[in-house]
Design a protein around this motif. Structure first.
Motif, short mmCIF file in Angstrom:
data_model
loop_
_atom_site.label_atom_id
_atom_site.label_comp_id
_atom_site.label_asym_id
_atom_site.label_seq_id
_atom_site.Cartn_x
_atom_site.Cartn_y
_atom_site.Cartn_z
N ILE A 1 0.89 -1.16 0.00
CA ILE A 1 0.00 0.00 0.00
C ILE A 1 0.93 1.21 0.00
CG2 ILE A 1 -1.77 1.28 1.29
CD1 ILE A 1 -2.71 -1.42 0.01
N ASN A 2 0.82 2.04 -1.03
CA ASN A 2 1.77 3.14 -1.19
C ASN A 2 1.15 4.53 -1.11
OD1 ASN A 2 0.47 3.23 -3.64
ND2 ASN A 2 2.32 3.11 -4.88
N ALA A 3 -0.17 4.60 -0.88
CA ALA A 3 -0.82 5.91 -0.78
C ALA A 3 -2.18 5.76 -0.11
CB ALA A 3 -1.00 6.52 -2.17
N LYS A 4 -2.65 6.87 0.45
CA LYS A 4 -3.99 6.94 1.03
C LYS A 4 -4.62 8.23 0.54
CE LYS A 4 -4.42 5.13 5.33
NZ LYS A 4 -4.21 5.04 6.80
N ASN A 5 -5.84 8.15 0.04
CA ASN A 5 -6.51 9.33 -0.48
C ASN A 5 -7.92 9.40 0.12
OD1 ASN A 5 -7.73 11.39 -1.90
ND2 ASN A 5 -7.16 10.62 -3.91
N ALA A 6 -8.12 10.37 1.00
CA ALA A 6 -9.43 10.55 1.63
C ALA A 6 -10.38 11.34 0.74
CB ALA A 6 -9.26 11.27 2.97
N ASN A 7 -9.89 11.90 -0.37
CA ASN A 7 -10.72 12.71 -1.26
C ASN A 7 -10.80 12.11 -2.65
OD1 ASN A 7 -11.18 14.87 0.69
ND2 ASN A 7 -8.99 15.24 0.47
N SER A 8 -10.93 10.82 -2.71
CA SER A 8 -10.98 10.09 -3.97
C SER A 8 -12.32 10.29 -4.68
CB SER A 8 -10.78 8.59 -3.66
OG SER A 8 -11.08 7.79 -4.74
N GLY A 9 -12.34 10.01 -5.95
CA GLY A 9 -13.59 9.99 -6.71
C GLY A 9 -14.44 8.77 -6.37
N TYR A 10 -13.86 7.86 -5.60
CA TYR A 10 -14.54 6.63 -5.17
C TYR A 10 -14.50 6.55 -3.65
CZ TYR A 10 -14.56 5.22 -10.02
OH TYR A 10 -14.78 5.15 -11.36
N HIS A 11 -15.10 7.51 -2.99
CA HIS A 11 -15.19 7.66 -1.55
C HIS A 11 -13.80 7.88 -0.95
CE1 HIS A 11 -17.16 7.68 2.27
NE2 HIS A 11 -16.42 6.67 2.72
N LYS A 12 -13.05 6.82 -0.74
CA LYS A 12 -11.66 6.88 -0.27
C LYS A 12 -10.91 5.78 -1.00
CE LYS A 12 -12.65 8.37 4.45
NZ LYS A 12 -12.71 7.95 5.85
N ASN A 13 -9.56 5.86 -0.97
CA ASN A 13 -8.82 4.75 -1.57
C ASN A 13 -7.48 4.54 -0.91
OD1 ASN A 13 -6.61 6.05 -3.06
ND2 ASN A 13 -8.16 6.76 -4.49
N LEU A 14 -6.98 3.33 -1.11
CA LEU A 14 -5.63 2.94 -0.73
C LEU A 14 -4.90 2.59 -2.01
CD1 LEU A 14 -6.48 0.51 2.22
CD2 LEU A 14 -5.73 2.88 2.40
N GLY A 15 -3.75 3.20 -2.26
CA GLY A 15 -2.99 2.93 -3.47
C GLY A 15 -2.21 1.63 -3.37
N VAL A 16 -2.17 0.90 -4.48
CA VAL A 16 -1.39 -0.34 -4.58
C VAL A 16 -0.18 -0.03 -5.46
CG1 VAL A 16 -1.43 -2.74 -5.39
CG2 VAL A 16 -3.47 -1.75 -4.29
N SER A 17 1.00 -0.52 -5.08
CA SER A 17 2.26 -0.13 -5.73
C SER A 17 2.49 -0.72 -7.12
CB SER A 17 3.44 -0.49 -4.83
OG SER A 17 3.53 -1.89 -4.64
N TYR A 18 1.44 -1.18 -7.80
CA TYR A 18 1.55 -1.61 -9.19
C TYR A 18 1.80 -0.38 -10.05
CZ TYR A 18 0.32 -3.22 -13.83
OH TYR A 18 0.37 -3.51 -15.16
N PRO A 19 2.67 -0.40 -11.03
CA PRO A 19 3.48 -1.52 -11.52
C PRO A 19 4.84 -1.57 -10.82
CG PRO A 19 3.69 0.30 -13.05
CD PRO A 19 2.74 0.75 -11.95
N ASN A 20 5.36 -2.79 -10.67
CA ASN A 20 6.73 -2.94 -10.19
C ASN A 20 7.66 -3.05 -11.41
OD1 ASN A 20 6.59 -5.65 -11.10
ND2 ASN A 20 6.01 -6.40 -9.08
N ASP A 21 8.93 -3.28 -11.18
CA ASP A 21 9.92 -3.32 -12.28
C ASP A 21 9.59 -4.43 -13.28
OD1 ASP A 21 11.25 -1.18 -11.19
OD2 ASP A 21 12.80 -2.41 -10.22
N LEU A 22 9.18 -5.60 -12.79
CA LEU A 22 8.85 -6.71 -13.68
C LEU A 22 7.61 -6.37 -14.53
CD1 LEU A 22 9.29 -9.58 -14.72
CD2 LEU A 22 7.94 -10.41 -12.76
N ASP A 23 6.60 -5.76 -13.90
CA ASP A 23 5.40 -5.36 -14.65
C ASP A 23 5.76 -4.38 -15.77
OD1 ASP A 23 3.65 -6.82 -12.90
OD2 ASP A 23 3.66 -5.14 -11.49
N CYS A 24 6.65 -3.44 -15.47
CA CYS A 24 7.07 -2.46 -16.48
C CYS A 24 7.83 -3.14 -17.62
CB CYS A 24 7.94 -1.37 -15.84
SG CYS A 24 7.02 -0.29 -14.73
#
Length: 173
Positions: A86-109
């Motif tokens: 989990i790399n971020a928290k946003n209390a003012n999201s367009g979808y109520h609130k959100n927790l960021g997921v660290s996708y993409p990693n180096d392999l994904d890129c």
């Protein structure tokens, strides 16, 4: 006349069952809980929250519209698979609130680059789109996100308070 009566009873039964499903209270996360790891089982549409190695709560989830397989590129409507944080928290999201997921990693890129596409990003655990929170648990009846993991607004409130940035999230098929 008999068919009309049976249809009416069926509609009443369906409406009552839907109302019970919608309003039936679910177990709340105990106050003050600190979640130190999350595991998603995409095929079971479940997000499991752990504290000190103990399963604390299981959430029913919705995924990307094309949920089978690992996310490879932007726009494929897939939810990624693998170990992230989990790399971020946003209390003012367009979808109520959100927790960021660290996708993409180096392999994904690297995989996306190999096929000449962008890996995408902005993968979140989030609630319902703002102004549509009334949908509540009914959102679970279909996969509707662009690759994110969706829970109800009440559930993202719990997770938002209990999950710290840096928490591990493992997303399994």
């Amino acid at each position: 006349m008999k068919f009309a009566k049976m249809l009416m009873y069926a509609l009443i039964t369906i409406t009552c069952c839907a109302a019970i499903y919608y309003f039936w209270p679910e177990k709340k996360l105990p106050a003050g809980t600190v979640i130190d790891s999350l595991v998603v089982y995409k095929s079971e549409r479940q997000l499991l929250a752990y504290s000190d190695g103990n399963l604390i709560k299981t959430y029913a989830i919705s995924l990307g519209k094309n949920p089978i397989g690992h996310k490879v590129f932007e726009g494929d409507m897939k939810t990624p698979e693998g170990t992230y944080t989990i790399n971020a928290k946003n209390a003012n999201s367009g979808y109520h609130k959100n927790l960021g997921v660290s996708y993409p990693n180096d392999l994904d890129c690297a995989v996306a680059k190999r096929i000449g596409k962008s890996p995408g990003g902005d993968i979140k655990i989030h609630g319902i789109r703002n102004g549509r929170g009334y949908i509540g648990k009914f959102h679970r009846w279909t996969d509707w996100t662009h690759g994110c993991i969706a829970v109800t607004d009440e559930e993202i409130d719990e997770l938002f308070d209990a999950v710290a940035i840096g928490t591990s999230i493992e997303i399994k098929p």
